[in-house]
Design a protein around this motif. Structure first.
Motif, mmCIF file in Angstrom:
data_model
loop_
_atom_site.group_PDB
_atom_site.id
_atom_site.type_symbol
_atom_site.label_atom_id
_atom_site.label_comp_id
_atom_site.label_asym_id
_atom_site.label_seq_id
_atom_site.Cartn_x
_atom_site.Cartn_y
_atom_site.Cartn_z
ATOM 1 N N PHE A 1 1.462 2.788 1.926
ATOM 2 C CA PHE A 1 0.736 2.242 3.072
ATOM 3 C C PHE A 1 1.009 3.026 4.348
ATOM 4 O O PHE A 1 0.207 3.018 5.285
ATOM 5 N N ASN B 1 2.072 -3.936 10.660
ATOM 6 C CA ASN B 1 1.487 -3.459 9.393
ATOM 7 C C ASN B 1 0.942 -4.591 8.534
ATOM 8 O O ASN B 1 -0.090 -4.444 7.876
ATOM 9 N N GLY B 2 1.653 -5.720 8.512
ATOM 10 C CA GLY B 2 1.272 -6.807 7.616
ATOM 11 C C GLY B 2 -0.050 -7.459 7.974
ATOM 12 O O GLY B 2 -0.901 -7.694 7.100
ATOM 13 N N HIS C 1 4.493 -0.222 0.460
ATOM 14 C CA HIS C 1 5.450 0.551 1.232
ATOM 15 C C HIS C 1 4.983 1.972 1.546
ATOM 16 O O HIS C 1 4.057 2.141 2.326
ATOM 17 N N HIS D 1 5.059 -5.621 1.443
ATOM 18 C CA HIS D 1 5.088 -4.254 1.950
ATOM 19 C C HIS D 1 6.242 -3.492 1.316
ATOM 20 O O HIS D 1 6.063 -2.381 0.823
ATOM 21 N N MET E 1 6.368 -9.104 4.269
ATOM 22 C CA MET E 1 7.099 -7.849 4.410
ATOM 23 C C MET E 1 8.019 -7.634 3.214
ATOM 24 O O MET E 1 7.923 -6.651 2.501
#
Length: 341
Positions: A125, A286-287, A122, A93, A72
Motif C-alpha cells: 500500500f 492511510n486507513g 502494508h 494495514h 491498522m
C-alpha cells in the motif's frame, strides 16, 4: 449461496486493483521472489520474524462478505469486535502473524470461530498516494519506498504548499486534520468519568513538535522520513547532498527524541526538524482513504473503520474498586514469591 453476493475473492480483487496488482495471487507469488512486496521482516530475534504476504491471509475465497472493517494492526480486540458486530472480513494495514495478531492462539481457530477473513497490505500500500505528505503540508516530488536499498525505508522529498510557509503552519495543519481538539475533549471526559486526572492517551500525548527551529522559521523544501523504517543519519546526509535546497526534516509515523542522531545530523546540516503525526494517526492517514476506496468499489458492502484508543492509567485508579480488590487478592495469594502455593 447467492451468486451475485460479494465474496472474499471479490474483496481480494478490489485490493489488487487499488494496489496496482501488488497482491499475492498464488503460492508461487510467495516463494518465487517475483512479488517484491512479499518481504521478510526480522530483527534476528530467534523465531520472531514475519513475512509480509499482501492480500488474503486467511479465509475462504467463496465466503460471502457483507461488512468489512479496515484496521491498522490486527489484535484480539479487533477480532472480538468483528465477531460481535457482524464483520465478515478485516483488512489490516500491517502484516499478520499467528498468535502475535490473534490473541496468542492460532488464527485458524480464532478467526474460524467467528467466520472472519483477514487481509493485509502494508508495503504493497505504501507509495500509492500523496496523502501523508499533503497532511504534513508539502507536495512530494520524490517518493522512494526503499531508500538506500532498504525495503520499507520510505522517503518523501517535497515542496511546501502555498498555505504552509512556517513550521508553525505545519503543526497547526496537523492539529486541524487530526482533530486534536476532539481528542483532548475525549481525554478530559474520560478523566472526569474515571475521577483520575493522571490518565494519558496516545493521540494527545504524541502531538507534533518542533525539535530544531521555531514556529516562525520558514519552510520551503521538506525531507519527510519515517525513522522506524531504518532511516539513519547517514541517509539524511545523503539526501541533503542529493537535495541541497532542503531546509526542513519531518519525521512521522514513528518519533525521535531530542538526543537522536537524526536530530543531531539535522542541526549539523542546518535543517529544521519537526516531529509530525505518530503511528497512532496512520489509521486516518492511510486507513480511512483505503476504507473509502473499498467502499466506492464495493458499494454493496458496509465498510467501517476500527480505531484503537490506548490509555495509560495508574494502577491505583485502574478499573473500579471491585476489580482492583480482585487484582490485589490474586497478586498476594498466587503471584508474589511468598504466596501460598
Amino acid at each position: 449461496m447467492n451468486d451475485d453476493a460479494i465474496k472474499v475473492k471479490h474483496v481480494l480483487g478490489v485490493l489488487d486493483k487499488i494496489t496496482g496488482g501488488r497482491c499475492v495471487k498464488s503460492l508461487e507469488d510467495v516463494f518465487s521472489g517475483k512479488n517484491r512486496f512479499v518481504v521478510m521482516k526480522s530483527s534476528n530475534i530467534p523465531g520472531k520474524g514475519c513475512m509480509e504476504t499482501p492480500g488474503l491471509v486467511y479465509g475462504d475465497l467463496e465466503a460471502s462478505v457483507r461488512k468489512i472493517a479496515v484496521t491498522m494492526t490486527l489484535t484480539e480486540c479487533n477480532i472480538e469486535l468483528a465477531g460481535a458486530t457482524g464483520v465478515d472480513a478485516i483488512v489490516a494495514h500491517h502484516p499478520i502473524a499467528d498468535a502475535a495478531n490473534s490473541g496468542g492462539v492460532t488464527m485458524r481457530n480464532y478467526l474460524g470461530l467467528y467466520g472472519v477473513s483477514v487481509f493485509e497490505l502494508h508495503e504493497a500500500f505504501h507509495g500509492l498516494h500523496p496523502g501523508i505528505a499533503y497532511i504534513h503540508g508539502h507536495k512530494a516530488f520524490r517518493v522512494d519506498i526503499a531508500y538506500g536499498g532498504l525495503p520499507g525505508n520510505i522517503l518523501y522529498v517535497g515542496k511546501a504548499l502555498n498555505e504552509v510557509s512556517t513550521l508553525g503552519n505545519i503543526l497547526d495543519r496537523l492539529n486541524e486534520f487530526m482533530g486534536i481538539s476532539e481528542e483532548e475533549k475525549m481525554l478530559l471526559a474520560e478523566r472526569e468519568a474515571r475521577n483520575c486526572s493522571h490518565i494519558s492517551e496516545t493521540n494527545v500525548a504524541t502531538g507534533g513538535q518542533i525539535l530544531v527551529g521555531s514556529r516562525e522559521d520558514r519552510v520551503h523544501t521538506v525531507v519527510h522520513i519515517f525513522p522506524h523504517t531504518g532511516f539513519t543519519g547517514e541517509h539524511l546526509e545523503k539526501v541533503k547532498n542529493e537535495h541541497p535546497e532542503a531546509d526542513t526534516v519531518i519525521a512521522s509515523i514513528s518519533r525521535v527524541r531530542i538526543d537522536s542522531e537524526l536530530v543531531a545530523k539535522a542541526r549539523e546540516l542546518n535543517m529544521n526538524f519537526v516531529v509530525g503525526n505518530s503511528h497512532a494517526m496512520e489509521i486516518l492517514e492511510n486507513g480511512l482513504p483505503l476504507a473509502t476506496a473499498i467502499s466506492k468499489l464495493l458499494p454493496e458492502v458496509e465498510v467501517v473503520l476500527f480505531r484503537e484508543r490506548i490509555t495509560s492509567t495508574p494502577i491505583t485508579m485502574a478499573g473500579n474498586p471491585a476489580i482492583r480488590q480482585y487484582a490485589d487478592h490474586i497478586a498476594n495469594q498466587f503471584l508474589l514469591p511468598n504466596a501460598n502455593k
